[in-house]
Design an enzyme around this catalytic site. Structure first.
Site, PDB file in Angstrom:
ATOM      1  CE1 TYR A   1      11.621   3.850  -2.605  1.00  0.00           C
ATOM      2  CE2 TYR A   1      14.016   3.087  -2.827  1.00  0.00           C
ATOM      3  CZ  TYR A   1      12.693   2.891  -2.938  1.00  0.00           C
ATOM      4  OH  TYR A   1      12.145   1.535  -2.734  1.00  0.00           O
TER       5      TYR A   1
ATOM      6  CB  SER B   1      14.159  -0.146  -0.193  1.00  0.00           C
ATOM      7  OG  SER B   1      15.007  -0.078  -1.250  1.00  0.00           O
TER       8      SER B   1
HETATM    9  N1  LIG Z   1      10.724  -3.535  -6.734  1.00  0.00           N
HETATM   10  C1  LIG Z   1      12.027  -3.294  -6.320  1.00  0.00           C
HETATM   11  O1  LIG Z   1      13.137  -3.523  -6.839  1.00  0.00           O
HETATM   12  C2  LIG Z   1      12.129  -2.954  -4.942  1.00  0.00           C
HETATM   13  C3  LIG Z   1      13.155  -2.981  -3.931  1.00  0.00           C
HETATM   14  C4  LIG Z   1      13.225  -2.438  -2.768  1.00  0.00           C
HETATM   15  C5  LIG Z   1      12.213  -2.165  -2.259  1.00  0.00           C
HETATM   16  N2  LIG Z   1      10.933  -1.988  -2.954  1.00  0.00           N
HETATM   17  C6  LIG Z   1       9.630  -1.656  -2.241  1.00  0.00           C
HETATM   18  O2  LIG Z   1       8.629  -2.334  -2.444  1.00  0.00           O
HETATM   19  C7  LIG Z   1       7.298  -2.059  -2.546  1.00  0.00           C
HETATM   20  C8  LIG Z   1       6.731  -2.398  -3.862  1.00  0.00           C
HETATM   21  O3  LIG Z   1       7.013  -2.142  -4.825  1.00  0.00           O
HETATM   22  P1  LIG Z   1       6.788  -2.884  -6.255  1.00  0.00           P
HETATM   23  O4  LIG Z   1       8.271  -2.824  -6.862  1.00  0.00           O
HETATM   24  O5  LIG Z   1       5.832  -3.847  -6.007  1.00  0.00           O
HETATM   25  O6  LIG Z   1       6.335  -1.382  -6.988  1.00  0.00           O
HETATM   26  P2  LIG Z   1       4.824  -1.283  -8.045  1.00  0.00           P
HETATM   27  O7  LIG Z   1       4.793  -2.237  -8.586  1.00  0.00           O
HETATM   28  O8  LIG Z   1       5.045   0.107  -8.461  1.00  0.00           O
HETATM   29  O9  LIG Z   1       3.725  -1.194  -6.731  1.00  0.00           O
HETATM   30  C9  LIG Z   1       3.598  -0.078  -5.725  1.00  0.00           C
HETATM   31  C10 LIG Z   1       2.277   0.025  -5.526  1.00  0.00           C
HETATM   32  O10 LIG Z   1       1.993   1.271  -4.648  1.00  0.00           O
HETATM   33  C11 LIG Z   1       0.909   1.899  -4.971  1.00  0.00           C
HETATM   34  N3  LIG Z   1       0.841   3.172  -4.623  1.00  0.00           N
HETATM   35  C12 LIG Z   1       1.695   3.982  -4.956  1.00  0.00           C
HETATM   36  N4  LIG Z   1       1.502   5.499  -4.597  1.00  0.00           N
HETATM   37  C13 LIG Z   1       0.400   5.164  -3.898  1.00  0.00           C
HETATM   38  C14 LIG Z   1      -0.593   6.020  -3.166  1.00  0.00           C
HETATM   39  N5  LIG Z   1      -0.173   7.349  -3.082  1.00  0.00           N
HETATM   40  N6  LIG Z   1      -1.562   5.605  -2.567  1.00  0.00           N
HETATM   41  C15 LIG Z   1      -1.880   4.178  -2.672  1.00  0.00           C
HETATM   42  N7  LIG Z   1      -1.031   3.482  -3.180  1.00  0.00           N
HETATM   43  C16 LIG Z   1       0.207   3.933  -3.878  1.00  0.00           C
HETATM   44  C17 LIG Z   1       0.810   1.792  -6.603  1.00  0.00           C
HETATM   45  O11 LIG Z   1      -0.391   2.175  -6.981  1.00  0.00           O
HETATM   46  P3  LIG Z   1      -0.576   2.563  -8.617  1.00  0.00           P
HETATM   47  O12 LIG Z   1      -0.088   1.481  -9.338  1.00  0.00           O
HETATM   48  O13 LIG Z   1      -1.898   3.064  -8.645  1.00  0.00           O
HETATM   49  O14 LIG Z   1       0.623   3.811  -8.790  1.00  0.00           O
HETATM   50  C18 LIG Z   1       1.079   0.274  -6.628  1.00  0.00           C
HETATM   51  O15 LIG Z   1      -0.015  -0.645  -6.538  1.00  0.00           O
HETATM   52  C19 LIG Z   1       7.507  -0.274  -2.532  1.00  0.00           C
HETATM   53  O16 LIG Z   1       7.571   0.008  -1.075  1.00  0.00           O
HETATM   54  C20 LIG Z   1       9.208  -0.204  -2.884  1.00  0.00           C
HETATM   55  O17 LIG Z   1       9.638   0.781  -2.233  1.00  0.00           O
HETATM   56  C21 LIG Z   1      10.927  -2.468  -4.412  1.00  0.00           C
END
Ligand SMILES: NC(=O)c1ccc[n+]([C@@H]2O[C@H](COP(=O)([O-])OP(=O)(O)OC[C@H]3O[C@@H](n4cnc5c(N)ncnc54)[C@H](OP(=O)(O)O)[C@@H]3O)[C@@H](O)[C@H]2O)c1
Length: 342
Positions: free
Chosen positions: A200, A175
């Site tokens: 984070y 990120s």
């Molecule tokens: N969205 C943004 O703006 C953004 C920006 C920069 C970086 N990112 C990065 O992109 C990635 C995906 O983010 P997203 O926006 O798609 O978020 P999201 O919709 O919350 O998806 C995150 C996923 O990680 C899983 N997860 C969390 N804790 C876990 C654990 N202990 N064991 C196994 N799985 C786990 C969640 O499962 P559950 O649903 O079961 O909790 C969910 O499936 C992340 O690494 C985030 O840091 C996102």
């Protein structure tokens, strides 16, 4: 805890310093508004196996969807199996298993089940993550964002290493938040006071450093990348209240998505590009954004002391930081596919 001097072999015929990919744009023809489906247009992944952590929510779900549509078999290890199965209903070529990245026993059990299947992984995308969680301790007292986002993935990839195919790519979803903090070597678990954004930031820096060191160690047969996907409104914001969403410019007063947000289709594009683009053949160990290699972060403005949060910070791609983090992570998790054989 003492951090041992790194004692690992580099890939035969290479060193950490040679073959380093420059951290500069290469002109992919894709950009911030490209979608994951556009990136995969004309790409046939039939016969390939992809593993996508977090592949049932947010940008991970879209990643699973497009990889499967391109013909890949996609394994989605899930903390909440039933939720994953529901989210992935109707997508052919997807298999759900159980994995809690915050629980090393769960990581080992999943990896060992996969290894026992005798299959090989061509694409591993580490998309799972948590952001700005309240202070939480997991395992032996580890800070939960570092443990989930970094240590769990570290143990997973190392344990799965015998199943990672020659020519595979490992893609770490980091990120722009890595700008918030480098690795806090004197207090990685925030035992002297917790800050959810620094935690984070540290965890997301760790994702980049992991890719740098994995690429240095394995580049004779596997390449690794890290990336910022953009800002996308997903369940990742679950730990932020309305005021924090407003202050961060993520939503406006009316609760609508604000600013320069990407759709999930656009947000998944860079990780899919990292996993498949032939333009990245022979490259690795770099940080990407907007479907291209990112530029280095700009210097601080000398008058304001402010640095724009674009590009990649030096500390996130420094080879010595990457080696140091690998050694610490191996010591903490007890997993290291590259440990010298005794
Ligand atoms: N969205 C943004 O703006 C953004 C920006 C920069 C970086 N990112 C990065 O992109 C990635 C995906 O983010 P997203 O926006 O798609 O978020 P999201 O919709 O919350 O998806 C995150 C996923 O990680 C899983 N997860 C969390 N804790 C876990 C654990 N202990 N064991 C196994 N799985 C786990 C969640 O499962 P559950 O649903 O079961 O909790 C969910 O499936 C992340 O690494 C985030 O840091 C996102």
């Amino acid at each position: 805890m003492a951090i041992h001097r790194l004692e690992m072999e580099c890939a035969p015929g290479s060193s950490v310093d040679d073959m380093t990919t420059p951290q500069h744009k290469i002109g992919s023809g894709f950009g911030a508004t490209s979608t994951a489906a556009e990136v995969l247009t004309g790409v046939d992944l039939t016969g390939k196996l992809a593993l996508v952590t977090g592949g049932y929510s947010g940008i991970g779900l879209e990643t699973t969807r497009v990889l499967a549509a391109a013909g890949a078999h996609v394994v989605v290890p899930a903390r909440r199996r039933a939720t994953a199965e529901e989210a992935l209903t109707g997508i052919a070529g997807v298999e759900v298993d159980e994995l809690d990245l915050a629980d090393l026993d769960s990581v080992r059990a999943f990896a060992d089940r996969f290894l026992a299947s005798g299959r090989r992984i061509d694409i591993l995308i580490a998309s799972a993550g948590i952001m700005a969680a309240p202070e939480t301790r997991v395992g032996p007292g580890w800070e939960a964002q570092f443990a989930t986002n970094h240590l769990g993935h570290f143990a997973l990839v190392n344990r799965l290493w015998p199943a990672i195919a020659d020519g595979a790519r490992v893609v770490m979803v980091s990120s722009r938040g890595h700008h918030f903090s480098g690795i806090r070597w004197d207090d990685v678990h925030f035992e002297r006071g917790y800050d959810k954004w620094l935690a984070y930031g540290q965890a997301k820096t760790a994702n980049v450093l992991f890719a740098v060191q994995l690429d240095a160690l394995a580049r004779d047969r596997v390449r690794a990348f890290a990336l910022h996907p953009g800002r996308i409104f997903t369940p990742l914001v679950r730990h932020l209240d309305r005021q924090e969403l407003l202050d961060a410019g993520i939503v406006d007063d009316a609760g609508n998505i604000a600013g320069e947000s990407k759709t999930v289709e656009q947000g998944a594009a860079t990780q899919v590009w990292a996993a498949t683009s032939p333009l990245l053949d022979g490259m690795g160990g770099v940080y990407l954004d907007d479907c291209d290699i990112a530029e280095p972060a700009p210097a601080e403005d000398p008058e304001t002391g402010v640095r724009a949060r674009t590009g990649v910070r030096d500390y996130a791609i420094a080879p010595e930081e990457a080696a140091h983090l690998w050694a610490l992570s191996a010591e903490l998790t007890g997993e290291n596919a590259f440990a010298p054989r005794s």
